[in-house]
Design a protein around this motif. Structure first.
Motif, PDB file in Angstrom:
ATOM      1  N   TRP A  64       0.841  -1.206   0.000  1.00 52.65           N
ATOM      2  CA  TRP A  64       0.000   0.000   0.000  1.00 52.65           C
ATOM      3  C   TRP A  64       0.877   1.257   0.000  1.00 52.65           C
ATOM      4  N   SER A  65       1.868   1.290   0.867  1.00 50.94           N
ATOM      5  CA  SER A  65       2.698   2.479   1.005  1.00 50.94           C
ATOM      6  C   SER A  65       3.647   2.662  -0.172  1.00 50.94           C
ATOM      7  N   TYR A  66       3.988   1.569  -0.847  1.00 51.25           N
ATOM      8  CA  TYR A  66       4.830   1.680  -2.038  1.00 51.25           C
ATOM      9  C   TYR A  66       4.089   2.476  -3.112  1.00 51.25           C
ATOM     10  N   ALA A  67       2.819   2.139  -3.323  1.00 49.95           N
ATOM     11  CA  ALA A  67       1.996   2.918  -4.255  1.00 49.95           C
ATOM     12  C   ALA A  67       1.729   4.309  -3.692  1.00 49.95           C
ATOM     13  N   GLY A  68       1.519   4.364  -2.369  1.00 50.40           N
ATOM     14  CA  GLY A  68       1.248   5.642  -1.728  1.00 50.40           C
ATOM     15  C   GLY A  68       2.398   6.620  -1.841  1.00 50.40           C
ATOM     16  N   LEU A  69       3.624   6.113  -1.819  1.00 48.40           N
ATOM     17  CA  LEU A  69       4.786   6.983  -1.946  1.00 48.40           C
ATOM     18  C   LEU A  69       4.763   7.714  -3.274  1.00 48.40           C
ATOM     19  N   TRP A  70       4.471   6.985  -4.344  1.00 46.43           N
ATOM     20  CA  TRP A  70       4.399   7.613  -5.666  1.00 46.43           C
ATOM     21  C   TRP A  70       3.253   8.625  -5.724  1.00 46.43           C
ATOM     22  N   ILE A  71       2.102   8.261  -5.159  1.00 43.89           N
ATOM     23  CA  ILE A  71       0.951   9.174  -5.168  1.00 43.89           C
ATOM     24  C   ILE A  71       1.282  10.453  -4.413  1.00 43.89           C
ATOM     25  N   PHE A  72       1.920  10.319  -3.254  1.00 51.06           N
ATOM     26  CA  PHE A  72       2.253  11.491  -2.448  1.00 51.06           C
ATOM     27  C   PHE A  72       3.239  12.405  -3.180  1.00 51.06           C
TER      28      PHE A  72
END
Length: 394
Positions: free
Chosen positions: A18-26
């Motif tokens: 989740w946070s791997y994708a979230g890092l890119w989104i952020f």
């Protein structure tokens, strides 16, 4: 599912994904989030809350959390929190310490769990930036004259912030075009920089423009791109600059603004510190209220992040901030593979020299200039150190 939920490995794998994708989104959200509150909400959902569910309950693993890079950065942030005792709003800054810790340690941990394709992330950032630049230009000039300084419709509202954000897009696009072996991809990346270059020019922001030029010159000597690609880009840039100056009176407007009183602000801040020598050691203390009284009026900050750090947290705070920066750059100089992140950080430091308040603050455009590249660079360096991966990409 309930049994799996109780297993730490299962929870960590799900949150890491989740946070791997979230890092890119952020990271990309600095280009499209409608406000600073929007940035904070995105960060909370994609990284802050997931990291709270993981990091406090794990045995501390120094090297997985960014090693010395994270430790020195959080020491600087901790000193800032301490100075708030003679400043104001300690509770606010303790929360900001937790936010910064979750970003630095969390991004390092996530990227240890799953290796990131740096070039792919940066490619998408450049493409999203090109679209965002076109939308910003169209929306702003629909209701404004062409001579007006362009303001943003995202978290980067002020013209200077617009220039800073799209300067990052231009820088990364050019650096990636220098690294690619494909002529078509290099051309595509160069074309993708044009909307961002237009946005930077229309913002009439001299600090980001100067920082961009200086950092590109450094990158030129470090990376030594192919001459053919370089000549095409120089010719296109010169043509674009000439066209921009003919269509818009940008060059005249840039010169008419003088130094924007920055030199006087800096001088007055230094004079205030000389009048109270104790401020050089510990500063006036960091506070949510950041107004500075000068002989030419009241300003929200010193218009120089490094001077602002000295003024608010003294030589101790400035020293810790510079140790963090020096440590990153000293290690990164040996790794051309991470050059886009290194030069991104250098560009941000240049922008912060003529704008902004202290680095330790809530999430805003300043994060894109410093804490985002600093965290990604630290994670990349730590990853190389932990895995001893050969740098195949140059």
């Amino acid at each position: 599912m309930p049994i799996a939920l109780l297993q730490r490995e299962w929870r960590e794998a799900k949150i890491a994904a989740w946070s791997y994708a979230g890092l890119w989104i952020f990271v990309s959200a600095f280009l499209w989030a409608p406000s600073r509150d929007g940035l904070e909400a995105i960060f909370a959902l994609t990284l802050f809350i997931p990291m709270l569910l993981i990091l406090p309950w794990r045995k501390p693993e120094f090297q997985q959390y960014g090693g010395a890079f994270t430790s020195v950065a959080l020491a600087y942030a901790g000193w800032c929190c301490l100075t708030s005792l003679w400043g104001d709003d300690s509770g606010f800054f303790i929360l900001q310490w937790c936010v910064l810790a979750s970003w630095l340690a969390g991004s390092a941990w996530v990227l240890q769990k799953k290796s990131l394709d740096w070039d792919q992330l940066l490619y998408w950032f450049v493409l999203v930036g090109a679209v965002a630049a076109l939308i910003n230009i169209a929306v702003f000039y629909w209701n404004h004259p062409l001579a007006a300084r362009m303001e943003g419709i995202t978290a980067a509202r002020a013209p200077t912030l617009v220039g800073q954000v799209f300067g990052v897009v231009i820088l990364l696009g050019i650096l990636l075009s220098w690294r690619t072996a494909s002529g078509k991809r290099a051309l595509g990346l160069s074309l993708a920089c044009i909307p961002a270059l237009a946005a930077l020019g229309l913002s009439q922001s001299r600090g980001p423009l100067l920082s961009l030029v200086v950092v590109l010159v450094i990158g030129l000597f470090w990376l030594r791109p192919k001459r053919k690609i370089l000549l095409v880009q120089i010719a296109a840039a010169l043509l674009g600059i000439v066209a921009l100056c003919v269509i818009f009176p940008v060059n005249q407007l840039l010169l008419e603004r003088g130094a924007s009183f920055r030199d006087q602000i800096w001088l007055d801040v230094i004079r205030q510190m000389w009048a109270q020598p104790g401020l050089f050691l510990s500063g006036i203390g960091i506070s949510e209220v950041t107004q500075i009284h000068t002989s030419i009026g009241e300003y929200h900050h010193a218009h120089n992040a490094w001077l602002d750090i000295l003024y608010r947290t003294g030589v101790i705070g400035l020293g810790l901030a510079l140790v963090h920066l020096t440590l990153l750059l000293w290690q990164a100089r040996l790794h051309p593979y991470l050059a886009p992140l290194t030069l991104w950080l250098l560009y941000g430091c240049g922008c912060l020299f003529v704008d902004s308040r202290s680095l330790f603050w809530e999430i805003d455009v300043k994060w894109l200039l410093y804490w985002v590249p600093a965290a990604l660079l630290a994670a990349g360096l730590q990853q190389l150190k932990n895995t001893d991966r050969p740098e195949a990409k140059q």
